[in-house]
Design a protein around this motif. Structure first.
Motif, mmCIF file in Angstrom:
data_model
loop_
_atom_site.group_PDB
_atom_site.id
_atom_site.type_symbol
_atom_site.label_atom_id
_atom_site.label_comp_id
_atom_site.label_asym_id
_atom_site.label_seq_id
_atom_site.Cartn_x
_atom_site.Cartn_y
_atom_site.Cartn_z
ATOM 1 N N TRP A 151 -7.451 2.967 -6.655
ATOM 2 C CA TRP A 151 -8.018 2.933 -5.300
ATOM 3 C C TRP A 151 -9.548 2.935 -5.363
ATOM 4 O O TRP A 151 -10.151 3.736 -6.082
ATOM 5 C CB TRP A 151 -7.556 4.142 -4.485
ATOM 6 C CG TRP A 151 -6.069 4.282 -4.419
ATOM 7 C CD1 TRP A 151 -5.279 5.086 -5.193
ATOM 8 C CD2 TRP A 151 -5.180 3.593 -3.537
ATOM 9 N NE1 TRP A 151 -3.965 4.942 -4.859
ATOM 10 C CE2 TRP A 151 -3.865 4.034 -3.841
ATOM 11 C CE3 TRP A 151 -5.343 2.658 -2.536
ATOM 12 C CZ2 TRP A 151 -2.749 3.581 -3.166
ATOM 13 C CZ3 TRP A 151 -4.233 2.185 -1.851
ATOM 14 C CH2 TRP A 151 -2.954 2.646 -2.174
ATOM 15 N N VAL B 149 0.846 -1.202 0.000
ATOM 16 C CA VAL B 149 0.000 0.000 0.000
ATOM 17 C C VAL B 149 0.879 1.249 0.000
ATOM 18 O O VAL B 149 0.647 2.201 -0.757
ATOM 19 C CB VAL B 149 -0.943 0.016 1.221
ATOM 20 C CG1 VAL B 149 -1.553 1.406 1.430
ATOM 21 C CG2 VAL B 149 -2.066 -1.000 1.041
ATOM 22 N N SER C 273 1.198 4.084 -2.809
ATOM 23 C CA SER C 273 0.979 5.496 -2.467
ATOM 24 C C SER C 273 2.183 6.345 -2.832
ATOM 25 O O SER C 273 2.039 7.491 -3.283
ATOM 26 C CB SER C 273 0.693 5.629 -0.964
ATOM 27 O OG SER C 273 -0.439 4.893 -0.596
ATOM 28 N N TYR D 262 -2.082 1.917 -8.864
ATOM 29 C CA TYR D 262 -3.225 1.178 -8.321
ATOM 30 C C TYR D 262 -4.495 2.020 -8.400
ATOM 31 O O TYR D 262 -4.476 3.228 -8.124
ATOM 32 C CB TYR D 262 -2.956 0.787 -6.863
ATOM 33 C CG TYR D 262 -4.027 -0.109 -6.294
ATOM 34 C CD1 TYR D 262 -4.183 -1.404 -6.772
ATOM 35 C CD2 TYR D 262 -4.883 0.337 -5.297
ATOM 36 C CE1 TYR D 262 -5.169 -2.237 -6.268
ATOM 37 C CE2 TYR D 262 -5.872 -0.491 -4.776
ATOM 38 C CZ TYR D 262 -6.008 -1.782 -5.273
ATOM 39 O OH TYR D 262 -6.989 -2.601 -4.768
ATOM 40 N N HIS E 143 -6.922 1.087 1.429
ATOM 41 C CA HIS E 143 -7.256 2.517 1.444
ATOM 42 C C HIS E 143 -5.974 3.322 1.277
ATOM 43 O O HIS E 143 -4.941 2.988 1.867
ATOM 44 C CB HIS E 143 -7.939 2.882 2.769
ATOM 45 C CG HIS E 143 -8.409 4.301 2.862
ATOM 46 N ND1 HIS E 143 -7.669 5.294 3.486
ATOM 47 C CD2 HIS E 143 -9.538 4.898 2.407
ATOM 48 C CE1 HIS E 143 -8.326 6.437 3.411
ATOM 49 N NE2 HIS E 143 -9.461 6.222 2.769
ATOM 50 N N LYS E 144 -6.042 4.360 0.484
ATOM 51 C CA LYS E 144 -4.867 5.207 0.283
ATOM 52 C C LYS E 144 -4.576 5.995 1.558
ATOM 53 O O LYS E 144 -5.406 6.792 2.007
ATOM 54 C CB LYS E 144 -5.095 6.167 -0.882
ATOM 55 C CG LYS E 144 -3.890 7.031 -1.204
ATOM 56 C CD LYS E 144 -4.187 7.968 -2.364
ATOM 57 C CE LYS E 144 -3.030 8.918 -2.627
ATOM 58 N NZ LYS E 144 -3.337 9.851 -3.731
ATOM 59 N N ASN F 200 -5.870 -0.748 5.478
ATOM 60 C CA ASN F 200 -6.813 0.358 5.606
ATOM 61 C C ASN F 200 -6.459 1.185 6.837
ATOM 62 O O ASN F 200 -6.675 0.763 7.972
ATOM 63 C CB ASN F 200 -8.249 -0.167 5.718
ATOM 64 C CG ASN F 200 -9.275 0.955 5.667
ATOM 65 O OD1 ASN F 200 -9.135 1.968 6.342
ATOM 66 N ND2 ASN F 200 -10.322 0.769 4.881
#
Length: 976
Positions: free
Chosen positions: A718, A177, A181, A716, A726-727, A797
Motif C-alpha cells: 500500500w 482492494v 485487505s 499488496y 487505499h487500504k 480509495n
C-alpha cells in the motif's frame, strides 16, 4: 469445513446451528461438481480456457477441509462419495459415438412437477441437485425448488452456487482492494493470507474507465485511451497485480469492449463441461446489467460487490426462491420499430406490474421474431424494470447466435444435446408444455411504437409522436421526475453565442450530447447499422449535426467496428460527428467528458434545460452530465436523428429536421431506413470471422497494458500517498470474536428522502465537483483539478468515496425544505453542512445516524459503495417504504440494518420531521431475531411505530452477527 470451529465460537446461535452445514460450508465444492478453478497465469491461455478447454485438476477433498477433525473428514468423504442423486447421473451420448460427459438428469426424477417449472427455475434446481451433498445443499433445498409453485409464495430460502463471477473495473477495483485487505486481516489474525483466493472463475473486464474527452475526431480512440492510461495507470497496475497475485482471476485489458458484450459474444459458455460433468452456465456480476447474458439463456444477474466477493471465496449465495412472471410475446414488430422501442415498452409494462425480486421469463410465438441481440437488449434492462433477471430460454435462435459468434460446431452440438436431454431447450416447432408462472403478462409486438424515455427515468416512456407535447408539459410541471417548472415567459428564450467563431444558439431542449453508448444497444447490429443508415441518408440529403452537439460512438466490442467498416457506413457516422471514441462504458455512466466551455457557460449562466439523448439504459438526473437536466434514452438511429434536429422540442411527424442541400425541408421519414434495408446490411456485413478475429486479438492486450510492470508479491504494498488505491478500515481492530447484534440508540436523521432515491444519488458517480469534500481532499494532497478523474475511477480509495457519498448535485433532502443539493442539516446545531461534514461531526461526537426514505430506495446500478459509503459515514440503519433488491442486500453485507415502514405508512403519515432522535429496539442476541420480524422504533418526541426488519434470510442474520459478510468469511477462514 468450518463445523469444528463453528461450535467453538462463543457466539454460536440456533440460527447458526440450524443451518451449520450450509452457513459454514467449505470454501470449495466437491470435485464431482466443482467449476474450473486454477487458470494459467498467462493471459492468452486463460482466455482460451474460457472458451471451454478445462485446464484444472481437482483439489483433494482433504485440502478443501483444511484442519477439520478426522471424524468430520470421514463424514464429509462419505457424503461426497454417496451423492444423494447419483442415481440420476446419466451419460450424454455423442451422435458419432462415445459421450460428451455425464449430467444430472431432471427427467430421471420422474416428477411431473418438474415438467411445469419455468426454465429459469430449472437452472436453480439442477444446481441444487448437482451440489447436493447434505453438507452445503440439502435434499430439503432440492424439494423446495421442485415444489416451486407452493414454496415460492412462502419466500423460502435456498442456496445457490453460480458457475462464475463477472466484474468490471469500477466494481472490480474495490473488490480486489477488499481481497488484498482481507489477506492482511487474516494474516493479522495469525492465519495464512493465501487462503484468500477466488474459488470460482472470475472474469474482470476493464471497460468503465474511458471518458469522452476527445470527440468528433478521427484520432478520438487513441487520444482517449492515452488519457485513460495516464489517469488510471495506478489502478490498472493494481488490477494487473491482482491478476497474478490471485489464482483463478482473469483480467481483460482496457480497450477490449464492454463487459456485457464480451460476456455475451465470448465468455458465456451456456453449458459447462468440467471434468466430464455437464451443467448450465450461470453467473453473478457486480454490474447490474449482468442480466444481458440472460438473452443467451444463461442465468445471470447483478449482485453487490460485497456479495460477489463472498461468492468468489466459495460462499454459497443465499437467495429467496423467486416468483417468476411469464411474459408472453406474440406478433411481429412493425417496420421501423426497433429493439430499443420494444425494451422501453417492456420496461414500462413490467415497472407497472411490479417485478422487484422476481424472475421474468419470456415465451410465446413472438420469440421467433426476435434476434438474439434483440433478446439481449431486453434482458440487459432488467434492472430498469426491477427484476432479478429477464430470461430467454435457449432455442434455435440461441444456437445460431453461438455459431455466428465463433463457438465451434462441436460445442454448439454439445449444448443442444445437453439441454434437450435435460428438457431445458425450447423448440417452437414442437408442441409446447404448459408452464406455471406466478403471474402473467402479454404483449403483441405489433403494438410497439417508436418511443424514447425520459427526461429523468428509464421507465417514463414517451411515444415519439407525443414527444413535443410531453416536453412542453415537462417545462410547465413542477420540479419532479416529469417537470422542470420553467416559467412560461422563459420557455421560448433563445441564447445566441459564438462557437469557435461560428454563430450558434441554445434554448430549452437543445441537444448538447448525443451518444451512441455501450451496454444496451451496441451488441445489436440492427440498431447500430440502422443508425449508420440514418447518417448516410442525412449526408446524402445535405443535413449536418451542429458542431456544438457533443456526438460520440462507443462500441461494445471491436466486432462493431468491423461490421461498420465492412458495410462502408462508418464514414457517414464520422461525417456526422459520431466517430468512435473508445470501447467501453461512457456517457451512460457519466463518463461523457466536459462540454465545450462556451456551451457550458451558456447553459449555466442562462439556467437552460439542456438535453442529452443517448442509447444507454440510465438517465437519472445528474448521471449523464451535470449540465444536462433532461436526458432521454433512445435507439441509436433516434440518437442520430435528434442530433441532426438539435432539439428534443420537435414533432418528427410534422416538423422538418432541417433543410437539405437543395433548399428543401428534410423530414424524419426521409432519413429513416426500413427494416428490410437494415436486414440486408446486417446479412452482408456481420460475419462469424469478425468475432473470431476480434477475440483472438483480445488475448494480446495492447501496448499500454503490456508495458505495465507489477510486483510479484502476494501481499499488496500500500502506498500511503496514493489517491487511487487505499487500504480500507473495514477490518481495523477486528478480533476472532464476532461483535454480535446491536440496536440503534438515540440516532439522528442524517437525511430524509422521498421516493426513488437511486444508487446514483447515494453512491459517488460521475465527475468530482470542484466544491465537494472529495475535491478538497484531493486538492489537499496536491491533485490538480484537471486530474480529479471520476468517482468511478477512484473507487479503490475509501477516503474519496466516503466524501462523495450522498454528494449528487441533484439530491433532494427534505431536511432542506425543497433545496436541491448534497447538503443536510446538522440537527443539534441547525447548521447546513455537506452531508459528509455533518456525518463526520456526528461520528466525532459519538452520535449514531440513520437515513429515512420513501419507496424504491437504492434502485439503479448495483453499487457496493452505496452501502460502503453510508457505513463509513456512520449510518446504522435505513428505514424506507421499500428497497431495491441488490441495495438492501448490500446494506446487510456492510452491517447496516434495513427496515421497512408498514404498508400505508411512511415518514409523512407518521408525522416524522427528521429532527427527532430514533431508537431501534433490536434483540440483544441474533438467536432472538427472525427474518422479517416486527421491530419497534421510538423517538424522543414520544412517537412509536412498527417496522418490518428486512433481514430476509438466516444467512443474512449470520452476516449481521459478524458485522458484515467479509468479516464473517475472514473469521471462518482463519479457523481452518
Amino acid at each position: 469445513m468450518f463445523l469444528s470451529t463453528y461450535y467453538a465460537s462463543s457466539s454460536s446461535s440456533p440460527i447458526f446451528r440450524a443451518r451449520t452445514l450450509r452457513l459454514a460450508s467449505s470454501l470449495s465444492p466437491p470435485p464431482s461438481r466443482a467449476p474450473p478453478s486454477c487458470r494459467s497465469p498467462s493471459f492468452s491461455s486463460a482466455l482460451r480456457w474460457s472458451r471451454g478447454a478445462d485446464s484444472r485438476s481437482p483439489l483433494s477433498l482433504r485440502a478443501q477441509i483444511g484442519v477439520a477433525s478426522p471424524a468430520l473428514e470421514r463424514k464429509i468423504a462419505t457424503m461426497a462419495s454417496e451423492h444423494p442423486f447419483n442415481g440420476i447421473l446419466s451419460g450424454l451420448p455423442r451422435p458419432a459415438g462415445g459421450e460428451f460427459g455425464k449430467f444430472y438428469s431432471l427427467p430421471a426424477l420422474n416428477d411431473p412437477r418438474i415438467d411445469k417449472l419455468p426454465f429459469s427455475i430449472k437452472i436453480l434446481l439442477e444446481s441444487a441437485i448437482r451440489n447436493c451433498d447434505n453438507f452445503q445443499v440439502s435434499k430439503e433445498d432440492v424439494e423446495k425448488i421442485i415444489d416451486w409453485e407452493k414454496s415460492a409464495p412462502k419466500q423460502v430460502e435456498i442456496p445457490f452456487k453460480p458457475a462464475r463471477v463477472l466484474l468490471q473495473d469500477f466494481t472490480g477495483v474495490p473488490a480486489v482492494v477488499d481481497l488484498a485487505s482481507m489477506r492482511e486481516a487474516i494474516k493479522d489474525l495469525g492465519s495464512n493470507p493465501d487462503k484468500i483466493n477466488p474459488l470460482v472463475p472470475v472474469d474482470l473486464v476493464i471497460d468503465h474507465s474511458v471518458q469522452v474527452d476527445v470527440a468528433r475526431s478521427e484520432n478520438a480512440v487513441q487520444a482517449n485511451m492515452d488519457l485513460e492510461f495516464k489517469r488510471n495507470k495506478e489502478r490498472f497496475a493494481f488490477l494487473k497485480w491482482g491478476s497474478t497475485a490471485f489464482r483463478n482471476m482473469l483480467v481483460v485489458p482496457p480497450g477490449s469492449g464492454i463487459v456485457h458484450q464480451v460476456n455475451l459474444e465470448y465468455l458465456g459458455r451456456v453449458v459447462f463441461n468440467t471434468e466430464g460433468i455437464l451443467y448450465p452456465d450461470s453467473v453473478v456480476g457486480t454490474d447490474s446489467h449482468t442480466t444481458m447474458i440472460d438473452g443467451l439463456g444463461v442465468a445471470g444477474w447483478g449482485v453487490g460487490g460485497i456479495e460477489a466477493e463472498a461468492t468468489m471465496l466459495g460462499q454459497p449465495m443465499s437467495m429467496v426462491l423467486p416468483g417468476v412472471v411469464g411474459f408472453k410475446l406474440s406478433g411481429k414488430l412493425h417496420d421501423g420499430v426497433t429493439a430499443t422501442d420494444l425494451v422501453l415498452t417492456v420496461t414500462q409494462m413490467l415497472r407497472k406490474h411490479g417485478v422487484v425480486g422476481k424472475f421474468v421469463e419470456f415465451y410465446g410465438e413472438g420469440m421467433g421474431q426476435l434476434s438474439l441481440a434483440d433478446r439481449a437488449t431486453i434482458a440487459n434492462m432488467s434492472p430498469e424494470y426491477g427484476a432479478t433477471m429477464g430470461f430467454f430460454p435457449v432455442d434455435h435462435v440461441t444456437l445460431e447466435y453461438l455459431k455466428l459468434t465463433g463457438r465451434s460446431d462441436e460445442t454448439v452440438e454439445m449444448i443442444e444435446a445437453y439441454l434437450r436431454a435435460n428438457k431445458m431447450f425450447i423448440d417452437y416447432k414442437e408442441p409446447q408444455q404448459e408452464r406455471l408462472y406466478s403471474s402473467y403478462l402479454e404483449l403483441d409486438l405489433a403494438e410497439v411504437v417508436p418511443c424514447i424515455s425520459g427526461p429523468k427515468r428509464p421507465h417514463d416512456r414517451v411515444p415519439l409522436k407525443d414527444m413535443k407535447s410531453d416536453w412542453h408539459s415537462c417545462l410547465d410541471n413542477k420540479v419532479g421526475f416529469k417537470g422542470f417548472a420553467v416559467p412560461k415567459e422563459q420557455q421560448e428564450k433563445v441564447v445566441k453565442f459564438s462557437f469557435h467563431g461560428q454563430p450558434a444558439e441554445l434554448r430549452h431542449g437543445s441537444v448538447v450530447i448525443a451518444a451512441i453508448t455501450s451496454c444496451t444497444n451496441t451488441s445489436n447490429p440492427s440498431v447500430m447499422l440502422g443508425a449508420a443508415l440514418v447518417a448516410k441518408k442525412a449526408c446524402e440529403l445535405g443535413l449536418e449535426v451542429k458542431p456544438w452537439v457533443k456526438t460520440s460512438l462507443a462500441p461494445g466490442s471491436g466486432v462493431v467496428t468491423k461490421y461498420l467498416l465492412q458495410s462502408g457506413l462508418q464514414k457517414y457516422l464520422n461525417q456526422q460527428g459520431f466517430n468512435i471514441v473508445g470501447y467501453g462504458c461512457t456517457t451512460c455512466i457519466g463518463n461523457s467528458g466536459d462540454l465545450d466551455e462556451s456551451v457550458s457557460s451558456i447553459i449555466a449562466d442562462n439556467d437552460l434545460v439542456a438535453a442529452a439523448v443517448l442509447s444507454g439504459n440510465r438517465n437519472f438526473e445528474g448521471r449523464v452530465h451535470p449540465l444536462t437536466r433532461a436526458n432521454y434514452l433512445a435507439s441509436p438511429p433516434l440518437v442520430v436523428a435528434y442530433a441532426l434536429a438539435g432539439t428534443v422540442d420537435i414533432d418528427f411527424e410534422k416538423e422538418p429536421i432541417g433543410t437539405g442541400k437543395d433548399g428543401k425541408s428534410v423530414y424524419f421519414r426521409d432519413i429513416w431506413p426500413s427494416s428490410e434495408e437494415i436486414a440486408q446490411v446486417v446479412q452482408s456485413s456481420v460475419l462469424p470471422e469478425m468475432f473470431k478475429s476480434t477475440y483472438e486479438a483480445i488475448t494480446k492486450g495492447n501496448e499500454f497494458w503490456n508495458q505495465l510492470s507489477v510486483p510479484s508479491s502476494s501481499l499488496y504494498g500500500w502506498d500511503p500517498n496514493s489517491t487511487y488505491i487505499h487500504k480500507p478500515p473495514y477490518f481495523s481492530g477486528m478480533t476472532m470474536d464476532p461483535p454480535g447484534a446491536c440496536g440503534v440508540k438515540d440516532a439522528y436523521c442524517l437525511l430524509l428522502f422521498g421516493d426513488s432515491i437511486t444508487t446514483d444519488h447515494i453512491s459517488p458517480a460521475g465527475s468530482i465537483h470542484k466544491d465537494s469534500p472529495a475535491a478538497k481532499y484531493l486538492v489537499d494532497r496536491g491533485v490538480d483539478r484537471r486530474d480529479f478523474n471520476s468517482y468511478g475511477s477512484r473507487r479503490g480509495n475509501d477516503e474519496v468515496m466516503a466524501r462523495g457519498t450522498f454528494a449528487n448535485i441533484r439530491i433532494v433532502n427534505k431536511l432542506l425544505n425543497g433545496e436541491v443539493g448534497p447538503k443536510t442539516i446538522h440537527i443539534p446545531t441547525g447548521e447546513k453542512l455537506s452531508v459528509y461534514d455533518a456525518a463526520m461531526r456526528y461520528k466525532s461526537d459519538g452520535q449514531e445516524t440513520i437515513v429515512i426514505a420513501g419507496a424504491e430506495y437504492g434502485s439503479g446500478s448495483s453499487r457496493d459503495w452505496a452501502a460502503k459509503g453510508p457505513m463509513l459515514q456512520g449510518v446504522k440503519a435505513v428505514i424506507s417504504k421499500s428497497f431495491e433488491r441488490i441495495h438492501r442486500s448490500n446494506l446487510v453485507g456492510m452491517g447496516i440494518v434495513p427496515l421497512c415502514f408498514k404498508a400505508g405508512e411512511d415518514a409523512e403519515t407518521l408525522g416524522l420531521t427528521g429532527h427527532e432522535r430514533y431508537t431501534i429496539d433490536l434483540p440483544a442476541k441474533v438467536s432472538d431475531i427472525r427474518p422479517g420480524q416486527d421491530i419497534t422504533v421510538t423517538t424522543d418526541a414520544g412517537k412509536s411505530f412498527t417496522c418490518t426488519l428486512r433481514f430476509d434470510t438466516e444467512v443474512e442474520l449470520a452476516y449481521f452477527d459478524h458485522g458484515g459478510i467479509l468479516q464473517y468469511v475472514i473469521r471462518n477462514l482463519s479457523k481452518q
